[in-house]
Enzyme design. Structure first.
Site, PDB file in Angstrom:
ATOM      1  N   ASP A  52       0.800  -1.229   0.000  1.00 36.28           N
ATOM      2  CA  ASP A  52       0.000   0.000   0.000  1.00 36.28           C
ATOM      3  C   ASP A  52       0.830   1.274   0.000  1.00 36.28           C
ATOM      4  O   ASP A  52       0.268   2.376   0.088  1.00 36.28           O
ATOM      5  CB  ASP A  52      -0.953   0.007   1.207  1.00 36.28           C
ATOM      6  CG  ASP A  52      -2.143  -0.915   0.986  1.00 36.28           C
ATOM      7  OD1 ASP A  52      -2.650  -0.951  -0.144  1.00 36.28           O
ATOM      8  OD2 ASP A  52      -2.552  -1.603   1.928  1.00 36.28           O
TER       9      ASP A  52
ATOM     10  N   ASP B 275      -6.490  -4.080  -5.899  1.00 37.43           N
ATOM     11  CA  ASP B 275      -6.167  -2.739  -5.390  1.00 37.43           C
ATOM     12  C   ASP B 275      -4.700  -2.367  -5.656  1.00 37.43           C
ATOM     13  O   ASP B 275      -4.358  -1.188  -5.802  1.00 37.43           O
ATOM     14  CB  ASP B 275      -6.397  -2.624  -3.878  1.00 37.43           C
ATOM     15  CG  ASP B 275      -7.555  -3.449  -3.358  1.00 37.43           C
ATOM     16  OD1 ASP B 275      -7.921  -4.429  -4.012  1.00 37.43           O
ATOM     17  OD2 ASP B 275      -8.090  -3.123  -2.300  1.00 37.43           O
TER      18      ASP B 275
END
Ligand code: GLY
Length: 405
Positions: free
Chosen positions: A118, A176
């Protein structure tokens, strides 16, 4: 008639034509729904920046005002600083510039993390916007450091960056993760280091091959075996079921394929983005206000939750994609983005002014199966909403009122 006078007349003629043409393409845009939203954004974010601190970054808030904060290892830590950068661009209010600098600077240690994929969200939404707006070289250093750490998670056998370091998967890669590639593609453009681009492209191609179904909806997680690079299992961890279409997954996919096309000009990603766009635009369970349910396949539809965060990401993606397609398709994408934005800017989705933890939007779903952050205000919904609004205002030549400071 003298030569000089003839030249002067031609220049005047060209100028008149230019003024006529530009006033034709410039829509009448200073519309009430945007003006009202700008007031709301300014008021909420001003209060938020004064109320919270870099040690207490707002992540989400439910309807009972229960706040969740993001620590430095939280995947959402970059969104609040990123929202402040966008607020500055949208309003030109120097208060937001100084607050964006303050909140971003304090995220310094985040670029040293290498235990998550992330990093793109965490560092590029904060330092990336900061560098784009200010050109501060220390921000670029943070992006490069984070890119090194992100690239270190690449496995050549799988051809992808590992997403999560928790759970029972061998080598999980989630849809993602495509969003985090923007930081690597930027880092390549900035530094010329081939590795960033190679890792990003290989990861994107592995995802295109394995995460998409025939109808261009996506799985959420694909787990790989690291000996042969084969697929172990395909799942939709945050969705209704493994074969369902989790709304935010579709939004990430649309945004990311468009973004990768923007950086690479490779038509494969443009084609993929158009297919995902068609899937979303024509979906029979897309509600009339264009704010998707949290999962397109929840059997409880219409008696289940909407997800404003997915809608915000989709609006950004459609606006961006509108630049790269034929004029007919471009109009459809722009209309879709405007429809989403008009809905998000309505009382239904805007948070209560002075309430909802000073977030901008309400009604997002974080992780429904995990019973976590269901029907809440959440920082990434606000971040992508602001990005979409900024882009929409730019496309429609919206005249921002000078904040006067
Ligand atoms: N990237 C995590 C999520 O979309 O919930």
């Amino acid at each position: 008639m003298s030569k000089i006078f003839r030249k002067f007349l031609i220049k005047q003629f060209v100028l008149v034509i230019f003024v006529i043409l530009t006033s034709c393409v410039r829509p009448a845009t200073n519309e009430a729904w945007i003006e009202k939203t700008l007031e709301h954004i300014t008021s909420q974010l001003r209060k938020a920046a004064l109320h919270y601190s870099p040690e207490k970054i707002p992540r989400s808030c439910d309807h009972s005002d229960n706040m969740v904060y993001a620590d430095l290892e939280d995947w959402t830590v970059g969104f609040f600083p990123g929202s402040l950068w966008y607020a500055y661009e949208i309003t030109r209010d120097s208060f937001f510039l100084s607050q964006a600098n303050r909140f971003t600077r304090e995220l310094g240690p985040v670029s040293e993390i290498n235990s998550t994929h992330d990093l793109g969200f965490m560092v590029f939404c904060s330092f990336g916007n900061g560098y784009r707006i200010t050109g501060n070289p220390s921000f670029a250093e943070k992006i490069i450091e984070a890119s090194d750490n992100l690239a270190s998670r690449f496995n050549p056998k799988v051809g992808a960056i590992r997403s999560w370091d928790w759970g029972n998967w061998e080598f999980p890669v989630i849809i993602d993760n495509m969003m985090n590639l923007e930081m690597l593609l930027w880092a390549y453009d900035y530094s010329g280091t081939e590795l960033y681009r190679e890792v990003a492209i290989q990861h994107a191609n592995t995802t295109l091959k394995n995460h998409f179904r025939d109808d261009f909806s996506t799985y959420h997680v694909v787990d790989f075996d690291t000996i042969h690079g084969d697929v172990n299992i395909k799942q939709t961890h945050q969705g209704y079921s493994n074969e369902s279409s989790w709304a935010r997954g579709q939004a990430w996919a649309l945004y990311a394929c468009t973004m990768i096309y923007k950086y690479t000009s490779d038509a494969t990603y443009l084609k993929c983005a158009k297919e995902i766009g068609a899937y979303i635009l024509t979906h029979e369970r897309m509600p009339e206000d264009f704010i998707p349910y949290w999962d397109f396949d929840d059997p409880k539809i219409p008696y289940t939750y909407r997800d404003a965060s997915s809608a915000s990401v989709m609006a950004c993606a459609f606006l961006s994609l509108s630049h790269y397609v034929s004029s007919g398709l471009s109009k459809q994408y722009l209309k879709m983005a405007e429809n989403i934005l008009r809905s998000l800017c309505s009382e239904q989705y805007l948070s209560k002014t002075g309430g909802n933890g000073y977030f901008i939007l309400q009604h997002s779903v974080g992780n429904f199966p995990g019973n976590s952050e269901v029907d809440v205000s959440i920082n990434y919904a606000d971040y992508y909403f602001l990005e979409a609004l900024k882009e929409y205002m730019e496309i429609s030549n919206y005249a921002v009122q000078d904040a006067g400071n």
